[in-house]
Design a protein around this motif. Structure first.
Motif, PDB file in Angstrom:
ATOM      1  N   LEU A 307       0.830  -1.203   0.000  1.00 34.93           N
ATOM      2  CA  LEU A 307       0.000   0.000   0.000  1.00 34.93           C
ATOM      3  C   LEU A 307       0.865   1.254   0.000  1.00 34.93           C
ATOM      4  CD1 LEU A 307      -2.637  -1.138   2.647  1.00 34.93           C
ATOM      5  CD2 LEU A 307      -3.083  -0.804   0.214  1.00 34.93           C
ATOM      6  N   LEU A 308       2.074   1.132   0.527  1.00 36.52           N
ATOM      7  CA  LEU A 308       3.010   2.251   0.633  1.00 36.52           C
ATOM      8  C   LEU A 308       4.215   2.100  -0.286  1.00 36.52           C
ATOM      9  CD1 LEU A 308       4.061   4.817   2.093  1.00 36.52           C
ATOM     10  CD2 LEU A 308       4.960   3.313   3.880  1.00 36.52           C
ATOM     11  N   ILE A 309       4.689   0.848  -0.457  1.00 37.48           N
ATOM     12  CA  ILE A 309       5.885   0.572  -1.270  1.00 37.48           C
ATOM     13  C   ILE A 309       5.495  -0.468  -2.324  1.00 37.48           C
ATOM     14  CG2 ILE A 309       8.293  -0.150  -1.239  1.00 37.48           C
ATOM     15  CD1 ILE A 309       8.287   0.484   1.780  1.00 37.48           C
ATOM     16  N   PRO A 310       5.198  -0.070  -3.552  1.00 36.19           N
ATOM     17  CA  PRO A 310       4.582  -0.995  -4.517  1.00 36.19           C
ATOM     18  C   PRO A 310       5.421  -2.215  -4.869  1.00 36.19           C
ATOM     19  CG  PRO A 310       5.268   1.061  -5.577  1.00 36.19           C
ATOM     20  CD  PRO A 310       5.398   1.273  -4.107  1.00 36.19           C
ATOM     21  N   ASN A 311       6.716  -2.039  -5.054  1.00 43.65           N
ATOM     22  CA  ASN A 311       7.558  -3.156  -5.503  1.00 43.65           C
ATOM     23  C   ASN A 311       8.244  -3.879  -4.345  1.00 43.65           C
ATOM     24  OD1 ASN A 311       7.211  -3.514  -8.214  1.00 43.65           O
ATOM     25  ND2 ASN A 311       8.964  -2.289  -8.844  1.00 43.65           N
ATOM     26  N   TYR A 312       7.666  -3.798  -3.162  1.00 40.70           N
ATOM     27  CA  TYR A 312       8.312  -4.445  -2.019  1.00 40.70           C
ATOM     28  C   TYR A 312       8.424  -5.952  -2.242  1.00 40.70           C
ATOM     29  CZ  TYR A 312       9.728  -5.105   2.828  1.00 40.70           C
ATOM     30  OH  TYR A 312      10.446  -5.411   3.965  1.00 40.70           O
ATOM     31  N   PHE A 313       7.424  -6.547  -2.878  1.00 41.71           N
ATOM     32  CA  PHE A 313       7.471  -7.980  -3.166  1.00 41.71           C
ATOM     33  C   PHE A 313       7.570  -8.248  -4.666  1.00 41.71           C
ATOM     34  CE2 PHE A 313       6.092  -8.276   1.193  1.00 41.71           C
ATOM     35  CZ  PHE A 313       6.698  -9.442   1.636  1.00 41.71           C
ATOM     36  N   GLN A 355       0.958 -14.926  -2.573  1.00 37.24           N
ATOM     37  CA  GLN A 355      -0.109 -15.317  -3.489  1.00 37.24           C
ATOM     38  C   GLN A 355       0.434 -16.227  -4.591  1.00 37.24           C
ATOM     39  OE1 GLN A 355      -3.062 -11.921  -4.282  1.00 37.24           O
ATOM     40  NE2 GLN A 355      -1.181 -10.817  -3.787  1.00 37.24           N
ATOM     41  N   PRO A 356      -0.422 -17.107  -5.147  1.00 35.16           N
ATOM     42  CA  PRO A 356       0.038 -17.972  -6.246  1.00 35.16           C
ATOM     43  C   PRO A 356       0.553 -17.169  -7.431  1.00 35.16           C
ATOM     44  CG  PRO A 356      -2.085 -18.726  -5.397  1.00 35.16           C
ATOM     45  CD  PRO A 356      -1.816 -17.405  -4.761  1.00 35.16           C
ATOM     46  N   SER A 357      -0.096 -16.061  -7.715  1.00 36.18           N
ATOM     47  CA  SER A 357       0.344 -15.155  -8.778  1.00 36.18           C
ATOM     48  C   SER A 357      -0.404 -13.846  -8.598  1.00 36.18           C
ATOM     49  CB  SER A 357       0.059 -15.734 -10.176  1.00 36.18           C
ATOM     50  OG  SER A 357      -1.343 -15.898 -10.354  1.00 36.18           O
ATOM     51  N   THR A 358       0.060 -12.815  -9.251  1.00 37.19           N
ATOM     52  CA  THR A 358      -0.602 -11.518  -9.166  1.00 37.19           C
ATOM     53  C   THR A 358      -0.261 -10.689 -10.390  1.00 37.19           C
ATOM     54  OG1 THR A 358      -0.852  -9.499  -7.848  1.00 37.19           O
ATOM     55  CG2 THR A 358       1.311 -10.527  -7.831  1.00 37.19           C
ATOM     56  N   SER A 359      -1.208  -9.854 -10.789  1.00 35.90           N
ATOM     57  CA  SER A 359      -0.974  -8.942 -11.908  1.00 35.90           C
ATOM     58  C   SER A 359      -0.400  -7.615 -11.453  1.00 35.90           C
ATOM     59  CB  SER A 359      -2.286  -8.696 -12.673  1.00 35.90           C
ATOM     60  OG  SER A 359      -2.776  -9.902 -13.216  1.00 35.90           O
ATOM     61  N   GLY A 360      -0.320  -7.412 -10.142  1.00 37.65           N
ATOM     62  CA  GLY A 360       0.235  -6.173  -9.615  1.00 37.65           C
ATOM     63  C   GLY A 360      -0.268  -5.927  -8.208  1.00 37.65           C
ATOM     64  N   PRO A 361       0.432  -5.108  -7.436  1.00 38.34           N
ATOM     65  CA  PRO A 361       0.050  -4.846  -6.048  1.00 38.34           C
ATOM     66  C   PRO A 361      -1.068  -3.810  -5.945  1.00 38.34           C
ATOM     67  CG  PRO A 361       1.986  -3.572  -6.592  1.00 38.34           C
ATOM     68  CD  PRO A 361       1.648  -4.374  -7.828  1.00 38.34           C
ATOM     69  N   VAL A 362      -1.662  -3.733  -4.768  1.00 36.99           N
ATOM     70  CA  VAL A 362      -2.596  -2.651  -4.459  1.00 36.99           C
ATOM     71  C   VAL A 362      -1.780  -1.524  -3.835  1.00 36.99           C
ATOM     72  CG1 VAL A 362      -4.644  -1.955  -3.175  1.00 36.99           C
ATOM     73  CG2 VAL A 362      -4.486  -4.270  -4.115  1.00 36.99           C
ATOM     74  N   TYR A 363      -1.583  -0.453  -4.585  1.00 37.46           N
ATOM     75  CA  TYR A 363      -0.774   0.684  -4.155  1.00 37.46           C
ATOM     76  C   TYR A 363      -1.653   1.919  -4.138  1.00 37.46           C
ATOM     77  CZ  TYR A 363       2.867   4.313  -4.310  1.00 37.46           C
ATOM     78  OH  TYR A 363       3.653   5.410  -4.048  1.00 37.46           O
ATOM     79  N   VAL A 364      -1.858   2.514  -2.962  1.00 41.17           N
ATOM     80  CA  VAL A 364      -2.705   3.702  -2.861  1.00 41.17           C
ATOM     81  C   VAL A 364      -1.898   4.984  -2.967  1.00 41.17           C
ATOM     82  CG1 VAL A 364      -4.437   2.498  -1.476  1.00 41.17           C
ATOM     83  CG2 VAL A 364      -2.610   3.775  -0.334  1.00 41.17           C
ATOM     84  N   GLY A 365      -0.565   4.892  -2.874  1.00 47.32           N
ATOM     85  CA  GLY A 365       0.275   6.061  -3.052  1.00 47.32           C
ATOM     86  C   GLY A 365       0.956   6.499  -1.775  1.00 47.32           C
ATOM     87  N   ALA A 366       2.206   6.894  -1.895  1.00 44.45           N
ATOM     88  CA  ALA A 366       2.959   7.372  -0.734  1.00 44.45           C
ATOM     89  C   ALA A 366       2.379   8.677  -0.211  1.00 44.45           C
ATOM     90  CB  ALA A 366       4.432   7.547  -1.110  1.00 44.45           C
TER      91      ALA A 366
END
Length: 740
Positions: A307-313, A355-366
């Motif tokens: 939610l704060l750091i999009p590419n953390y994972f 997660q088994p897979s994901t198309s992208g994180p949920v990022y609300v913005g810093a």
């Protein structure tokens, strides 16, 4: 002495900021989707293609007869069309949707609608237009909104886009005019339910429920229960009106739900080896999805930091790296040619979360996270209590199987919760709650107190807080807490990452193929560090803007404009990682359905009784359904009886069941040699099905070590019945020519 009466502001002048805001939103949506708007391209959306395949028979019948087909034979040997393609006559909400979206093309309309409804929410709450624009950007450009559009989840996107209208009606009813609020609530809920994504509506109503509980507590404390009950009853009437508009959709969905995989199976024995067969022993019996199946896509506990750091994972399961990355250098050293190197680097498994897979994180913005934390200090107590509880509930629900103590209770006992899968979707509550509190905090911060303001020289209509006021000192202290809290969280997350191994479950397969694991893990770490620094920059930049406002270096208008720019740049850049120009194509959806020689051969058979089984991932594709009556298909709510048949018979190679279903043709994936069924009375075919993305399948392996990555396949075995007059005919798809 004469008194000067105030001059009424002309209507056009009052409307001008709102018209400019709408024009700005239209420009943003068109620029983001410029390949579609300006270059006549289409967005490649997997689920839209599958929808078109599955709905083709019903659409053709509608075009030829003007009537609605309530049953289709094109998927899963036949199923109702209620949740595929059914139009209900007399639905005037269609015209309302066209007004809201200005009849823009799909996806452009989705983004514009999200921005517009977000703006209406904040204007309805009395926020000045420029600050409302900040809120619209924060709600509209949350990464999940663009990620789901890339996948083709258009109805989900529309449902999320209309959610701010519902919240606007809710808050106006309890904070301002009850009648205006009830009307807005009815309108918003009508359009939200009409979008026909009940899981999003369910999560939205959870947020409304939390609001009701918080308001009830405060109403009881302040001895205003009659007023609370009156406003609640008014909203209840508005909700009934909204439900009535979509009663046909809701009724048939509820009726069908009992017979779909959301309902109870009539069988008591588990399916052998089926992924959804083993329900938990302690779960109460009843209808609904299997818990393991519903919780399969659960957000990791530590993954909430995205939610704060999009590419953390790592971002998405398949992401791109540059040739200067550690992986690019390692592959170059292995002798991978430049052309093939770019193919590899464009689709790398960078995600290493739960997660088994994901198309992208949920990022609300810093920037939004900073303002959200600030809102915990400066916003109205009732508002911040509600939105904080809603955000925490959203995050905990998204954890699913990673926090079973709470989520098992919700799944087993909370009404309706076990009807939905992919619990990570619960983060839509947070992506509504966090921007709402953030922007209300910004509005409160930029609203000067009358007792502590001074006019701006030359502009008596503008005021700023005096530098030495008590309010200013208090706001500085709270701003310092917010900046320190969010920036400190980024630093703490980076420190915790120092002990991470950056390993993903797919790494075992990569290791077997000789892939340079150390290099890709180094790149995952680099992505994490880069986004930590990125979020820190936006936090400090936004904090600096607010500090300069308190120091009277910036006006409220200038501060709001800069915050809008920071929020837009922050979210836009992350969104473009997952939906960019590479997602567009010249080919339209209809043009993708070109009959193959195998399809043409089958279509020569004019008999109406036969069915076709495509052995290439049969129960996760609806392309076959576009032309034929398919044994397979693509749908999230197939009939429970048919799912039982798949798990217990078809997947167990019971060809007598295929005979029962009148299967006449089998379409096989490309194979080098085909054993003719005329030669043997009983044979076992070994059929290969591509297991990676289309881009990987087009790659030719440059070395022996990398071949399993580029041409990974899985084996599908099918036992054919003894040949007779009803034996299926094998039609083999010719292999695609190798890429240059």
């Amino acid at each position: 002495m004469t008194t000067v009466s105030p001059v009424a502001v002309p209507l056009w002048r009052r409307m001008l900021p709102h018209l400019l805001a709408v024009l700005f939103f239209l420009t943003l949506a068109c620029v983001y989707f410029s390949p579609l708007v300006l270059d006549d391209q289409t967005l490649a959306q997997h689920d839209i293609v599958q929808f078109r395949g599955g709905s083709q028979e019903a659409a053709t019948y509608r075009a030829e007869t003007g009537k609605e087909a309530l049953w289709t034979n094109s998927m899963f040997a036949g199923m109702p069309t209620y949740l595929i393609s059914t139009r209900f006559p007399g639905d005037l909400s269609t015209y309302l949707h066209q007004i809201f979206t200005l009849s823009l093309p799909a996806v452009v309309a989705n983004l514009f609608l999200a921005l517009l409804c977000g703006y209406i929410l904040f204007v309805a709450l009395g926020v000045r237009p420029l600050v409302a624009v900040v809120g619209a950007i924060a709600l509209g450009f949350t990464s999940y909104n663009l990620v789901i559009l890339a996948a083709g989840h258009n109805t989900k996107s529309l449902s999320i886009a209309y959610a701010p209208l519902v919240l606007a009606g809710l808050l106006v009813t309890f904070r301002r005019n009850r009648w205006l609020g009830a009307a807005l609530f009815a309108l918003g809920l009508t359009m939200n339910v009409r979008s026909n994504h009940l899981q999003i509506t369910y999560y939205l109503l959870l947020l409304v429920l939390v609001f009701g509980i918080v308001e009830l507590v405060y109403a009881f404390r302040e001895k205003r229960l009659p007023d609370f009950l009156g406003r609640t009853a008014l909203l209840g009437a508005a909700a009934l009106l909204a439900i009535g508009v979509s009663f046909g959709r809701l009724y048939v969905t509820a009726e069908y739900g009992k017979y779909s995989i959301r309902g109870r199976s009539e069988l008591t024995t588990p399916a052998p080896g089926a992924p959804t067969a083993a329900a938990s022993d302690d779960a109460p019996s009843g209808s609904g999805l299997d818990r393991d199946y519903a919780f399969n896509w659960s957000y990791g506990v530590s993954e909430s930091i995205t939610l704060l750091i999009p590419n953390y994972f790592g971002g998405a399961s398949q992401g791109a790296l540059s040739e200067s990355s550690a992986t690019g250098k390692a592959l170059t050293q292995l002798g991978v040619p430049p052309v093939q190197l770019r193919d590899y680097l464009s689709q790398l498994p960078l995600y290493w979360g739960d997660q088994p897979s994901t198309s992208g994180p949920v990022y609300v913005g810093a920037v939004v996270c900073l303002l959200f934390v600030l809102g915990l200090f400066v916003a109205d107590r009732r508002l911040r209590t509600w939105l904080l509880i809603g955000t925490i509930l959203s995050i905990v629900l998204a954890w699913g199987k990673n926090f079973e103590t709470f989520n098992n209770l919700m799944f087993d006992y909370f009404p309706g919760y076990n009807k939905f899968r992919s619990v990570s979707m619960a983060l839509v509550i947070a992506q509504l709650a966090m921007p709402l509190l953030a922007v209300m905090a910004l509005a409160r911060f930029l609203r000067a107190h009358r007792a502590a303001v001074a006019p701006v020289a030359g502009h008596p209509a503008l005021t700023l807080p005096t530098a030495d006021s008590a309010e200013t000192s208090d706001l500085k202290r709270k701003l310092l807490y917010a900046v320190a809290g969010t920036a400190g969280l980024c630093i703490l997350a980076w420190l915790l990452s120092l002990g991470a191994d950056y390993a993903s479950p797919i790494d075992a397969q990569l290791q077997q193929s000789g892939f340079p694991l150390d290099a890709i893990r180094e790149d995952r770490a680099s992505l994490l560090r880069a986004d930590v620094l990125r979020s820190l920059f936006f936090i400090l930049a936004a904090g600096g803007v607010l500090y300069f406002f308190l120091q009277r270096k910036l006006s409220a208008t200038a501060a709001a404009a800069v915050m809008a720019g920071l929020t837009l740049v922050d979210l836009w850049a992350v969104d473009k990682r997952y939906l960019n120009d590479s997602n567009f194509q010249r080919e339209t959806v209809t043009q993708q359905f070109v009959p193959t020689p195998q399809d043409q051969q089958i279509l020569q058979d004019k008999d109406l009784s036969y069915r076709v089984l495509n052995l290439n991932n049969p129960f996760n594709e609806a392309n076959t359904s576009y032309f034929h009556k398919s044994i397979g298909g693509y749908h999230g709510a197939k009939l429970r009886r048919y799912q039982d048949l798949i798990e217990r018979q078809i997947s167990q190679n019971n060809t007598q069941v295929l005979n029962m279903l009148n299967t006449r043709y089998l379409i096989t994936p490309p194979i080098r040699k085909l054993i003719s069924p005329r030669r043997y009375s009983a044979i076992r075919l070994h059929l290969v099905t591509p297991g990676l993305s289309a881009k990987f399948r087009k790659c030719r392996a440059p070395t022996r070590k990398l071949r399993p990555l580029a041409t990974s396949i899985r084996l599908l075995r099918l036992s054919l019945m003894p040949r007779n007059s009803q034996s299926p005919k094998l039609l083999t798809t010719p292999p695609a020519p190798p890429s240059a």
